[in-house]
Write an enzyme that holds these catalytic residues in place. Structure first.
Site, short mmCIF file in Angstrom:
data_model
loop_
_atom_site.label_atom_id
_atom_site.label_comp_id
_atom_site.label_asym_id
_atom_site.label_seq_id
_atom_site.Cartn_x
_atom_site.Cartn_y
_atom_site.Cartn_z
N THR A 10 -16.30 -7.90 0.44
CA THR A 10 -16.93 -6.58 0.32
C THR A 10 -18.40 -6.71 -0.07
O THR A 10 -18.79 -7.64 -0.80
CB THR A 10 -16.16 -5.72 -0.71
OG1 THR A 10 -16.91 -4.55 -0.98
CG2 THR A 10 -15.92 -6.44 -2.02
N SER A 46 -16.39 -3.60 -10.36
CA SER A 46 -15.03 -3.23 -10.80
C SER A 46 -14.18 -4.49 -10.81
O SER A 46 -14.54 -5.51 -10.20
CB SER A 46 -14.39 -2.22 -9.85
OG SER A 46 -14.00 -2.85 -8.64
N LYS A 89 -12.69 -10.14 -5.20
CA LYS A 89 -13.30 -10.60 -3.94
C LYS A 89 -14.29 -11.74 -4.21
O LYS A 89 -14.45 -12.64 -3.40
CB LYS A 89 -14.02 -9.44 -3.25
CG LYS A 89 -13.11 -8.30 -2.86
CD LYS A 89 -12.20 -8.72 -1.72
CE LYS A 89 -11.46 -7.54 -1.14
NZ LYS A 89 -10.59 -7.90 -0.02
N TYR A 131 -11.50 -4.83 -9.19
CA TYR A 131 -11.17 -5.07 -7.77
C TYR A 131 -12.28 -5.89 -7.10
O TYR A 131 -12.01 -6.92 -6.46
CB TYR A 131 -10.98 -3.74 -7.01
CG TYR A 131 -11.34 -3.87 -5.55
CD1 TYR A 131 -10.54 -4.62 -4.68
CD2 TYR A 131 -12.52 -3.30 -5.03
CE1 TYR A 131 -10.89 -4.78 -3.34
CE2 TYR A 131 -12.87 -3.46 -3.70
CZ TYR A 131 -12.06 -4.19 -2.86
OH TYR A 131 -12.41 -4.37 -1.55
N HIS A 132 -13.53 -5.42 -7.23
CA HIS A 132 -14.63 -6.14 -6.57
C HIS A 132 -14.71 -7.59 -7.07
O HIS A 132 -15.05 -8.49 -6.32
CB HIS A 132 -15.96 -5.41 -6.79
CG HIS A 132 -16.10 -4.13 -6.01
ND1 HIS A 132 -15.85 -2.89 -6.54
CD2 HIS A 132 -16.44 -3.89 -4.71
CE1 HIS A 132 -16.05 -1.95 -5.62
NE2 HIS A 132 -16.40 -2.53 -4.51
N ARG A 178 0.84 -1.20 0.00
CA ARG A 178 0.00 0.00 0.00
C ARG A 178 0.87 1.26 0.00
O ARG A 178 0.59 2.22 -0.70
CB ARG A 178 -0.91 -0.02 1.22
CG ARG A 178 -1.78 1.21 1.42
CD ARG A 178 -2.79 1.36 0.28
NE ARG A 178 -3.74 2.41 0.55
CZ ARG A 178 -4.99 2.22 0.99
NH1 ARG A 178 -5.44 1.01 1.22
NH2 ARG A 178 -5.79 3.23 1.19
#
Ligand code: NAD
Ligand code: USQ
Length: 400
Positions: A144, A179, A185, A181-182, A35
């Site tokens: 998420t 997205s 998950k 990213y999502h 990060r």
């Protein structure tokens, strides 16, 4: 309990490490500082001045007399993570150690692939290491709420009963994330579900909403223990960005109509939820799913809440509707369940009680650290990262 926190240098990981350590658990953290490196890549930084992990651990020891064990390395490195899990023998593994940003995953092919490789492969390593070296451990995996998307029906906690052509079954609820990213998950959830089934592992998938808040009881012991607060286009959430925009005098960036509704929770409630989950492990063999959020707000609700909070400290705020750089529903039904963590004892904090004291005042305190170029987004879902800032379409009335 012996608690291993993956991503222990992060926004949520570091406060979680202190929280469990203060409650007499044996805590170890894993991080590779990805990060911090991604911030260097984007030319951005946390608004709060955060110390290195080594300094934080040292400060924690000075302030409380307690020790947090550190393991610096990449979860994608099988030899590293399997050794840590084998030697530490955790009762619970709290897995925060992924790239958490939707916009970052949409910049271009390289970022989309990077987020997939990091998140999906890292979690696969953790599952195999549990299978081989710690089969009794409980994986507490941060997923998420965005995995579900915004379907036009109620959202259950993970599973629902379906009747189709005269037959019934209880199945995982369909996922329609927004997205790349999502999507990672969602892939993780499938891998965890499969691993639980074939290896009889114990896991809880926490489908978490958007977290806000800077301070925790532990971080308030000493400012060297503060966690990060991001507001930039890659890593800041809308609420964080609105708070910084308010203080910086930039019209709040409401995308499109602003009716996009999500679940939210305070960082103090994340800590409670993870603790409740750890103290009540599931039976092995089936992945348990909790929806982890407290209140729902539309983006426009958030903007108005920030405007009200800013007025309390003497700051006037403009709210603007910008061209939406994302591809998403701007008006939609949203009614997810969130009963399980309440049944276990969650005592929620509410946004309107927390915003001024826990966020706005800290933003004002660190206003000299605001990096202006990164506040108004430039990452578009269709075009990726561009040089063009998203444009204002119209202003809200000032709600005076
Ligand atoms: P964060 O980026 O601050 O923390 C993640 C930490 O994991 C970072 O310190 C990073 O360096 C580390 N990390 C990432 N990949 C790693 C790897 N391969 N090896 C070792 N360390 C690695 O993010 P956060 O906001 O604290 O979120 C934690 C988790 O919770 C994420 O999985 C995120 O998707 C999830 N989540 C966060 C929110 C939120 O609002 N913050 C909401 C829902 C879900
Ligand atoms: N939005 C704005 N203006 C902005 C930024 C965002 O209107 O300046 C809108 C977005 O279009 C979206 C909503 O606000 O409709 C939420 O966006 P966000 O950036 O606050 O949050 P999101 O991208 O969904 O991601 C965050 C965390 C992520 C976590 C997720 C939980 O970064 O780690 O998984 O919240 S959830 O939203 O439930 O999927």
């Amino acid at each position: 309990m012996r608690i291993l926190i993956l991503g222990g240098d992060g926004y949520l990981g570091w406060p979680t490490a202190m929280y469990f350590s203060r409650r007499d658990h044996t805590v170890a953290v894993v991080d590779n500082f990805l990060r911090r490196m991604m911030h260097a890549e984007r030319g951005t930084d946390s608004l709060t001045p955060i110390r290195s992990l080594h300094e934080r651990v040292q400060a924690w020891r000075e302030v409380t007399g307690r020790t947090i064990e550190m393991h610096i390395g990449d979860i994608r490195d099988w030899y590293f993570i399997s050794r840590v899990i084998r030697e530490f023998q955790p009762d619970a593994i709290v897995h925060y150690g992924e790239i958490p940003s939707a916009p970052y995953s949409m910049i271009d092919v390289h970022h989309a692939v990077r987020v997939h490789e990091n998140n999906v492969n890292g979690t696969l390593n953790v599952l195999w290491a549990m299978h081989e070296f710690a089969p009794q451990a409980h994986l507490i995996k941060l997923g998420t709420m965005g995995e579900y998307g915004t379907p036009n029906i109620d959202i259950p906690e993970g599973y629902f009963e379906v009747e189709y052509r005269g037959r019934k079954d209880v199945l995982p609820f369909p996922k329609q994330p927004g997205s790349f990213y999502h999507l990672t998950k969602v892939h993780d959830s499938h891998n965890i579900m499969f691993a639980c089934k074939i290896w009889n592992l114990r896991a809880t998938d926490l489908n978490q909403g958007v977290v806000y808040g800077i301070e925790t009881e532990e971080s308030n012991l000493d400012d060297r223990l503060l966690t990060r607060f991001d507001y930039d286009e890659s890593f800041g959430t809308a609420l964080n960005r609105f708070c910084v925009q308010a203080v910086a005098g930039i019209p709040l960036t409401v995308f499109g109509k602003g009716e996009q509704t999500r679940g939210y929770l305070n960082i103090l409630d994340t800590l409670q939820c993870v603790e409740l989950t750890a103290l009540h492990p599931p039976e092995p063999g089936r992945m348990r799913v909790f929806n982890q959020w407290v209140e729902t707000f539309s983006v426009l609700d958030l903007a108005r809440a920030v405007r009200k909070a800013a007025r309390e400290v003497g700051i006037e705020v403009k709210i603007a509707h910008y061209v939406n750089p994302r591809v998403e529903a701007e008006e939609h039904y949203y009614n997810p369940d969130h009963n399980e963590l309440y049944h276990l004892g969650l005592k929620p904090h509410l946004l309107n009680d927390m915003l001024v004291e826990q966020v706005i005042k800290r933003v004002v305190q660190y206003r000299d650290r605001i990096i202006y170029h990164s506040i108004v987004p430039r990452i578009y879902w269709e075009r990726g990262g561009t040089d063009e800032y998203v444009e204002i379409v119209e202003y809200e009335d000032n709600g005076a």
